[in-house]
Design a protein around this motif. Sequence first.
Motif, short mmCIF file in Angstrom:
data_model
loop_
_atom_site.label_atom_id
_atom_site.label_comp_id
_atom_site.label_asym_id
_atom_site.label_seq_id
_atom_site.Cartn_x
_atom_site.Cartn_y
_atom_site.Cartn_z
N LEU A 234 0.75 -1.07 0.06
CA LEU A 234 0.06 0.02 0.08
C LEU A 234 0.80 1.18 0.03
N HIS A 235 1.63 1.50 -1.32
CA HIS A 235 2.34 2.51 -1.28
C HIS A 235 1.40 3.53 -1.99
N THR A 236 2.08 4.90 -2.27
CA THR A 236 1.32 5.91 -3.02
C THR A 236 1.15 5.64 -4.36
N GLY A 237 1.85 4.75 -5.16
CA GLY A 237 1.64 4.19 -6.34
C GLY A 237 0.60 3.23 -6.61
N SER A 238 0.01 2.71 -5.29
CA SER A 238 -1.15 1.78 -5.53
C SER A 238 -2.51 2.61 -5.19
N ILE A 239 -2.36 3.86 -5.19
CA ILE A 239 -3.49 4.77 -4.79
C ILE A 239 -3.94 5.62 -5.79
N PHE A 240 -5.00 5.92 -6.39
CA PHE A 240 -5.47 6.80 -7.52
C PHE A 240 -6.24 7.86 -6.48
N ALA A 241 -6.02 9.18 -6.84
CA ALA A 241 -6.50 10.04 -6.07
C ALA A 241 -7.07 11.72 -6.75
#
Length: 395
Positions: A234-241
């Motif tokens: 769960l790093h910021t590359g696994s998050i769309f925002a």
Amino acid sequence: MALLQQQNYETLNEVSAAKLAKKLHLFHEDAELTSSEIGDGNLNLVFRVKDQLSGKSVIIKQALPYAKVVGESWPLTLKRAKIEADALKLFRELAPEFVPEVYFSDETFAITVMEDLSHLSIARTGLIQGEEYPLISKHLGKYLAKTLFLTSDFGLEPSDKKELVQKFINPELCKITEDLVFTDPFFDSETNSFEEELIDEVKKLWSDEKVKLETALLKQSFLTEAESLLHGDLHTGSIFASKTETKVIDPEFAFYGPAGFDLGQVIANLLFQAIANEGKQEGIFSHIRTFWKTFTDEYSSLWTNSNKEPFSKTDGYLEKVLKKYFKDMIGFAGCELIRRTIGLAHVADLDGIDDQSKRIHAKIKTLNLGKKLIVSRERIRNIDELISNIKDNLK
Ligand code: SR1
Ligand code: MG
């Protein structure tokens, strides 16, 4: 199209991805489909298929039988595509507002067809470019409270939980984390990669017995504590925002592990931004505060209202559980800071600092903060103390 009648895996290309979307009746039969490969991660192919007439689009993700970041010399199980599709479906049931919809998945071809989130940005890229996501920490706190509580022995009957533990056994992807996060960076391993200017700092780390002992304990926790179904990467590359939405993608590393691992990856990946850019520190600290507060508020409310464990009303039990998650979160964040700096699979937040001496300086700070968090996690009592420890280390 023959693709799904075949018995054997074959790699998709832009043409066959579009044909597959048509075959699955995801579009009107007159649709004018375009298809492009847009994957920029370490492991998979990702196609966006779009109907030029209606504007409708879907994402088709396919696992490759090797790690793209290294090449065909590193074979990797295709089973991870099923784990990812199953985890996405379950997490969407538990936290629908934060997870994309899966339209179709196939184990043989290792594909998952899902909602296109291209109206959002990858959080890491956006943050590096100076975008602000005012709700991301609140959303991630809620997402993790729900997924971590509702898949644990507090949110499930023990037999249901054990079925999930079995379903999400993920030994090959766990081995990647065991090696790349918890082992290789702490030894002179071939997978490590860092600038030669860091060698003195890295040698200090390799000979720091205190840090190594505490890391061994964190690794033991990762290996043995089946608390909750984790996202696992769960790093910021696994998050769309965007300013208003947050969606968590890519749970191919999902497995039952210690809850603090997901929490720690979130805060470490926010911290890369604070380290890379001093001007952003207060904003990132505020996100970390909000993240932990939202997580504990939501988790506590689930504990009070939906707990299956008869001991849950016992005075002090919830506090003990949250205290354990807090200290694990800090330690796992420390490991993530170190591995993304000198191990395999770096982050653009640090590697993208053009000025060489600033970049080395930022990486030394990251290593020192990582070590500090690993060894002092038992002593830090609350989120304010955590922030003030971090501030002291980033001076
Ligand atoms: C070989 S895979 C390298 C890294 O990419 C993934 O996103 C995970 O973080 C893994 O450790
Ligand atoms: Mg990934």
